[in-house]
Design a protein around this motif. Structure first.
Motif, PDB file in Angstrom:
ATOM      1  N   LYS A 155       0.744  -1.384   0.013  1.00 26.33           N
ATOM      2  CA  LYS A 155      -0.191  -0.017   0.005  1.00 26.33           C
ATOM      3  C   LYS A 155       0.980   1.190  -0.021  1.00 26.33           C
ATOM      4  N   LEU A 158      -1.932   3.286   3.712  1.00 28.03           N
ATOM      5  CA  LEU A 158      -1.698   2.277   5.002  1.00 28.03           C
ATOM      6  C   LEU A 158      -1.942   3.406   6.214  1.00 28.03           C
ATOM      7  N   GLU A 161      -5.615   3.675   6.876  1.00 29.65           N
ATOM      8  CA  GLU A 161      -6.124   2.417   7.083  1.00 29.65           C
ATOM      9  C   GLU A 161      -5.846   2.253   8.757  1.00 29.65           C
ATOM     10  N   LEU A 162      -4.574   2.605   9.192  1.00 30.64           N
ATOM     11  CA  LEU A 162      -4.282   2.459  10.427  1.00 30.64           C
ATOM     12  C   LEU A 162      -4.945   3.441  11.395  1.00 30.64           C
ATOM     13  N   GLU A 197       7.240   1.422   9.108  1.00 26.60           N
ATOM     14  CA  GLU A 197       6.744   1.705   7.844  1.00 26.60           C
ATOM     15  C   GLU A 197       5.216   2.045   8.192  1.00 26.60           C
ATOM     16  N   GLU A 198       4.525   1.338   9.088  1.00 29.31           N
ATOM     17  CA  GLU A 198       3.369   1.894   9.682  1.00 29.31           C
ATOM     18  C   GLU A 198       3.230   3.480  10.163  1.00 29.31           C
ATOM     19  N   GLY A 221       3.637   5.806   7.440  1.00 31.92           N
ATOM     20  CA  GLY A 221       2.287   5.755   6.785  1.00 31.92           C
ATOM     21  C   GLY A 221       1.520   6.644   7.564  1.00 31.92           C
TER      22      GLY A 221
END
Length: 127
Positions: free
Chosen positions: A35, A40, A43-44, A113-114, A117
């Motif tokens: 993504k 991302l 979404e989180l 990475e999250e 994001g």
């Protein structure tokens, strides 16, 4: 003749296996999808992070609005990822820091990475 028939039937059954069986153990498109950082982050923000419980795009609820966070962090050249790791002091509304501290249990489990994001998603509102 009977053996020949059984042997042919066996080979026909093997050669006609379903596509889903062929991909068993192999990555498929759905589980290897990469993504974009902003997607991302969104979404989180709306899911696992549960950020929407306290933050809205353009209004203060419990925490500051996403627009305010983005503006302050851009202006102050702050690092949202460090803040979410609890490695930096809050730049926006420090009076709500105690409330936010409870969420570090969630953000500390997120990958770099999250977290990047989430930062990208938040900064998308500073445009």
């Amino acid at each position: 003749m009977k053996k020949l028939f059984l042997l042919s039937s066996f080979f026909i059954l093997i050669s006609c296996k379903k596509e889903s069986e062929e991909s068993f153990g192999k990555p498929t498109e759905s589980n290897t999808e990469v993504k974009a950082p902003e997607a991302l982050g969104k979404e989180l923000f709306e899911g696992k992070g549960n950020c929407v419980a306290c933050h809205k795009v353009d209004q203060k609820i419990i925490g500051p609005s996403i627009q305010d966070i983005a503006k302050v962090y851009k202006t102050e050249n702050g690092n949202i990822v460090d803040f979410l790791k609890n490695d930096a002091k809050p730049l926006v509304d420090p009076s709500q820091y105690e409330v936010m501290k409870t969420n570090f249990a969630i953000t500390k489990t997120m990958s770099d990475e999250e977290l990047k994001g989430l930062e990208t998603y938040i900064f998308s509102f500073s445009k």
